[in-house]
Design an enzyme around this catalytic site. Structure first.
Site, PDB file in Angstrom:
ATOM      1  N   HIS A 160       0.818  -1.224   0.000  1.00 43.49           N
ATOM      2  CA  HIS A 160       0.000   0.000   0.000  1.00 43.49           C
ATOM      3  C   HIS A 160       0.852   1.273   0.000  1.00 43.49           C
ATOM      4  CE1 HIS A 160      -3.650  -2.228   0.414  1.00 43.49           C
ATOM      5  NE2 HIS A 160      -3.300  -2.769   1.563  1.00 43.49           N
ATOM      6  N   ASP A 194      -2.692 -10.406  -2.546  1.00 44.04           N
ATOM      7  CA  ASP A 194      -3.261  -9.978  -1.271  1.00 44.04           C
ATOM      8  C   ASP A 194      -4.753  -9.685  -1.491  1.00 44.04           C
ATOM      9  OD1 ASP A 194      -2.118  -8.612   1.537  1.00 44.04           O
ATOM     10  OD2 ASP A 194      -3.933  -7.616   0.797  1.00 44.04           O
ATOM     11  N   HIS A 196      -6.322  -7.167  -0.535  1.00 39.79           N
ATOM     12  CA  HIS A 196      -6.486  -5.741  -0.816  1.00 39.79           C
ATOM     13  C   HIS A 196      -5.692  -5.322  -2.051  1.00 39.79           C
ATOM     14  CE1 HIS A 196      -6.875  -6.280   3.622  1.00 39.79           C
ATOM     15  NE2 HIS A 196      -7.970  -5.563   3.418  1.00 39.79           N
ATOM     16  N   ASP A 284      -4.650 -12.796   3.325  1.00 42.10           N
ATOM     17  CA  ASP A 284      -5.935 -12.343   3.868  1.00 42.10           C
ATOM     18  C   ASP A 284      -7.098 -12.726   2.958  1.00 42.10           C
ATOM     19  OD1 ASP A 284      -4.716 -10.548   2.153  1.00 42.10           O
ATOM     20  OD2 ASP A 284      -4.812  -8.845   3.519  1.00 42.10           O
TER      21      ASP A 284
HETATM   22  N1  Q9C Z   1      -9.882  -3.187  10.384  1.00 45.47           N
HETATM   23  C1  Q9C Z   1      -2.509  -5.219   4.110  1.00 45.47           C
HETATM   24  O1  Q9C Z   1      -3.133  -6.262   4.015  1.00 45.47           O
HETATM   25  N2  Q9C Z   1      -7.691  -1.361   7.421  1.00 45.47           N
HETATM   26  N3  Q9C Z   1      -3.079  -4.088   4.566  1.00 45.47           N
HETATM   27  C2  Q9C Z   1      -9.011  -1.795   7.116  1.00 45.47           C
HETATM   28  C3  Q9C Z   1      -9.978  -3.188   8.959  1.00 45.47           C
HETATM   29  C4  Q9C Z   1      -6.745  -1.309   6.350  1.00 45.47           C
HETATM   30  C5  Q9C Z   1      -4.461  -4.039   4.941  1.00 45.47           C
HETATM   31  C6  Q9C Z   1      -9.874  -1.810   8.359  1.00 45.47           C
HETATM   32  C7  Q9C Z   1      -6.348  -2.648   5.791  1.00 45.47           C
HETATM   33  C8  Q9C Z   1      -4.941  -2.650   5.249  1.00 45.47           C
HETATM   34  C9  Q9C Z   1      -1.059  -5.185   3.786  1.00 45.47           C
HETATM   35 ZN    ZN Z   2      -4.252  -7.123   2.610  1.00 44.66          ZN
END
Ligand code: Q9C
Ligand code: ZN
Length: 347
Positions: A160, A194, A196, A284
């Site tokens: 990210h 991933d 995301h 994830d």
């Molecule tokens: N509690 C990676 O997998 N937050 N980053 C979302 C959920 C951001 C994930 C809210 C998620 C970022 C590297």
């Molecule tokens: Zn992620």
């Protein structure tokens, strides 16, 4: 005897310990814990014939500067002066170009950041530079032709992080560091699996026709990072056509995922015919992940890894997300075993 996969990790990566995050107006316990790395390491150490664990070499500062704005790097260094145990969560995000920001003032960190889940602490620099060093050492092994695959146990993760912004638990873009090193020797494909969308990696190579970025992820209409990851984002200028986003609806299972992977992502990579591959490997997508919404099983990661191994490309596998901590070790080892199976010469 079968060849071992080189794994890179440094103990100081555990010194970054986010405890909570702010998300959707709530204070939540932070998913990106040190236990994630502990559990991955434990799983790999359980199979000593398959993995050879190494400490990375310190990444040259120039490597970070190739990818990131020097002011972002300075901000992380400024955070080293925070009192021990104190964390700073940006909560003020000024519109860029309308203010003057001081990268030596931690209170201005919102200028260099895009979300409120990614804290800075005095140890962030140390952990994030070692995480980047893992990626760089793994890429160097491939670059030198010493081996054809390596796994960088990067934590904190990276995909990210953009050239000049941190966020999404990410500080340095580890996958981009690999790709820029390998790119000197030919075209590079990055596949991001991933849950995301890897907005940072996309942004860094958006105008670059020599680096193909392909990402399969939860539809940004519904999921983080919301603003990026749509199908219509396909590259800019000379890079047009070399950014491929494949958003898929929640609930996707292993069978459907593997179909999308081979029918769309792998086909595009084969057509691009890169000299090397970087995998942004997030877990994830697992069915029990607390923040992802796909339904992959542990065994599915074997098949995903196998399909990528069958590309028979020099490959760096970079750890990204994956927050079902109890199963993360099993999922990573399933993927890596699958990759090695697919990559074997007799297959
Ligand atoms: N509690 C990676 O997998 N937050 N980053 C979302 C959920 C951001 C994930 C809210 C998620 C970022 C590297
Ligand atoms: Zn992620």
């Amino acid at each position: 005897m079968k060849k071992k996969l080189n794994v890179y990790f440094h103990g100081d990566q555990l010194k970054h310990k986010p405890v909570y995050e702010w998300a959707f107006g709530e204070k939540l316990s932070h998913p990106e814990t040190t236990t994630r790395a502990d559990n991955i390491l434990a799983a790999l150490k359980d199979d000593p014939d398959a993995y050879a664990l190494f400490t990375p070499e310190k990444a040259p500062l120039q490597m970070l500067r190739d990818i990131h704005d020097r002011r972002l790097i300075s901000l992380y260094k400024a955070a080293c002066n925070l009192p021990e145990g104190e964390t700073f969560y940006p909560s003020l995000f000024p519109k860029r170009n309308r203010v003057i920001a001081d990268e030596h003032d931690i209170r201005h960190s919102g200028y260099f950041c895009f979300d409120s889940g990614t804290p800075l602490a005095s140890t962030t620099w140390l952990a994030a530079t070692w995480s980047a060093a893992c990626a760089d050492s793994a890429a160097r092994l491939i670059e030198l032709g010493t081996d054809t695959a390596a796994y960088a146990l990067c934590r904190p993760p990276g995909h990210h992080a953009t050239r000049d912004l941190f966020g999404g638990y990410c500080y340095f873009n580890n996958a981009a560091i690999c790709a820029s090193r390998l790119r000197k020797h030919g075209r590079v494909a990055i596949i991001d699996i991933d849950f995301h969308h890897g907005n940072g990696t996309q942004g860094i190579f958006y105008s670059d026709p020599e680096v193909l970025f392909v990402s399969i992820h939860g539809d940004p209409k519904e999921f983080y990072p919301f603003y990026w990851g749509h199908e219509r984002e396909s590259g800019r200028g000379a890079g047009m056509g070399f950014n491929i986003n494949i958003p898929i609806p929640e609930g996707c299972d292993g069978q459907e995922y593997l179909r999308v992977l081979s029918k769309k992502a792998l086909l595009a990579i084969k057509k691009f015919a890169p000299a090397a591959l970087v995998v942004s490997a997030g877990f994830d997508t697992y069915r029990e992940d607390p923040i992802g919404r796909f339904k992959l099983e542990t065994a599915d990661f074997h098949h995903v890894g196998e399909a990528l191994g069958k590309l028979k490309l020099p490959t760096v596998i970079v750890q990204e997300g994956g927050y079902c901590t109890d199963k993360l070790g099993a999922n990573v080892s399933s993927f890596l075993t699958g990759f090695s199976c697919g990559a074997r010469r007799d297959k």
